[in-house]
Design a protein around this motif. Structure first.
Motif, mmCIF file in Angstrom:
data_model
loop_
_atom_site.group_PDB
_atom_site.id
_atom_site.type_symbol
_atom_site.label_atom_id
_atom_site.label_comp_id
_atom_site.label_asym_id
_atom_site.label_seq_id
_atom_site.Cartn_x
_atom_site.Cartn_y
_atom_site.Cartn_z
ATOM 1 N N TYR A 37 19.195 30.822 -58.431
ATOM 2 C CA TYR A 37 19.434 30.027 -57.427
ATOM 3 C C TYR A 37 17.996 29.618 -56.835
ATOM 4 C CZ TYR A 37 24.418 31.471 -57.924
ATOM 5 O OH TYR A 37 25.583 31.802 -58.507
ATOM 6 N N ARG A 38 18.161 28.648 -55.976
ATOM 7 C CA ARG A 38 16.922 27.958 -55.251
ATOM 8 C C ARG A 38 17.175 27.451 -54.064
ATOM 9 N NH1 ARG A 38 15.388 22.895 -59.307
ATOM 10 N NH2 ARG A 38 17.022 21.465 -58.551
ATOM 11 N N GLU A 88 10.883 17.661 -56.819
ATOM 12 C CA GLU A 88 12.055 18.061 -56.258
ATOM 13 C C GLU A 88 12.611 19.488 -56.751
ATOM 14 O OE1 GLU A 88 11.596 14.863 -57.737
ATOM 15 O OE2 GLU A 88 13.281 14.246 -58.796
ATOM 16 N N ASP A 89 12.038 19.970 -57.776
ATOM 17 C CA ASP A 89 12.051 21.367 -58.168
ATOM 18 C C ASP A 89 11.542 22.547 -57.301
ATOM 19 O OD1 ASP A 89 12.085 19.967 -61.593
ATOM 20 O OD2 ASP A 89 14.155 20.581 -60.372
ATOM 21 N N THR A 90 10.624 21.882 -56.571
ATOM 22 C CA THR A 90 9.966 22.755 -55.640
ATOM 23 C C THR A 90 10.962 23.438 -54.502
ATOM 24 O OG1 THR A 90 8.061 21.529 -55.616
ATOM 25 C CG2 THR A 90 8.161 22.748 -53.636
ATOM 26 N N ALA A 91 10.844 24.985 -54.643
ATOM 27 C CA ALA A 91 11.741 25.838 -53.848
ATOM 28 C C ALA A 91 11.316 27.084 -54.292
ATOM 29 C CB ALA A 91 13.314 25.551 -54.411
ATOM 30 N N VAL A 92 12.084 28.077 -53.161
ATOM 31 C CA VAL A 92 12.119 29.386 -53.897
ATOM 32 C C VAL A 92 13.075 29.782 -54.585
ATOM 33 C CG1 VAL A 92 11.886 31.878 -52.653
ATOM 34 C CG2 VAL A 92 10.982 29.912 -51.427
ATOM 35 N N TYR A 93 12.845 30.260 -55.756
ATOM 36 C CA TYR A 93 13.809 30.650 -56.770
ATOM 37 C C TYR A 93 14.411 32.224 -56.735
ATOM 38 C CZ TYR A 93 13.347 26.244 -59.095
ATOM 39 O OH TYR A 93 13.278 24.825 -59.237
ATOM 40 N N VAL A 117 8.203 28.282 -56.512
ATOM 41 C CA VAL A 117 7.917 27.372 -57.492
ATOM 42 C C VAL A 117 7.455 26.227 -56.667
ATOM 43 C CG1 VAL A 117 8.430 25.972 -59.315
ATOM 44 C CG2 VAL A 117 9.230 28.303 -59.372
ATOM 45 N N THR A 118 6.081 25.501 -57.043
ATOM 46 C CA THR A 118 5.709 24.448 -56.424
ATOM 47 C C THR A 118 5.467 23.388 -57.595
ATOM 48 O OG1 THR A 118 5.023 25.673 -54.450
ATOM 49 C CG2 THR A 118 4.090 23.271 -54.779
ATOM 50 N N VAL A 119 6.015 22.291 -57.363
ATOM 51 C CA VAL A 119 5.650 21.047 -58.466
ATOM 52 C C VAL A 119 4.886 19.956 -57.658
ATOM 53 C CG1 VAL A 119 6.449 19.781 -60.142
ATOM 54 C CG2 VAL A 119 7.911 21.698 -59.574
ATOM 55 N N SER A 120 3.642 20.043 -57.906
ATOM 56 C CA SER A 120 2.667 18.921 -57.056
ATOM 57 C C SER A 120 1.429 18.537 -57.976
ATOM 58 C CB SER A 120 2.563 19.509 -55.708
ATOM 59 O OG SER A 120 1.573 18.523 -55.149
#
Length: 121
Positions: A37-38, A88-93, A117-120
């Motif tokens: 989950y995120r 937009e996938d950036t989140a705590v998983y 997870v950070t997508v940048s």
């Protein structure tokens, strides 16, 4: 006591890939399902992907075709391979396991501590 320990988060550029891993340990009789989950600030935790002990997989529409969940029942581990990552996938998983510690107790819903997870670019 049961613990879920996640690893593999980090910073990645858009279009890149990451692999998250989660290992369950402790007094475990059986694990019914595991998943990821995120959550982002101010939003509810949302399902990313789940997999049952029989191998049935379920994905959020937003990650279908990009993410793959896999599981090793013998090792009580679950992995999430994430490709074509987007900002937009950036989140705590968070890793999740629905499990039983013995045949007498009901199932427990157990969470890991989370991995960022950070997508940048």
């Amino acid at each position: 006591q049961v613990q879920l320990v996640e690893s593999g988060g980090g910073l990645v550029q858009p279009g890149g890939s990451l692999r998250l891993s989660c290992a369950a340990s402790g007094s475990i009789f059986t694990i019914v399902a595991m998943g990821w989950y995120r959550q982002t600030p101010g939003k509810q935790r949302e399902l990313v992907a789940t997999i049952t002990s029989g191998g049935t997989r379920n994905y959020a529409d937003s990650v279908k075709g990009r993410f793959t969940i896999s599981r090793d029942n013998a090792k009580n581990t679950v992995d999430l391979t994430m490709n074509s990552l987007k900002p937009e996938d950036t989140a705590v998983y968070y890793c999740n396991a629905i499990l039983r510690i013995n045949i007498y107790q009901p199932t427990l819903n157990t969470w890991g501590q989370g991995t960022q997870v950070t997508v940048s670019s």
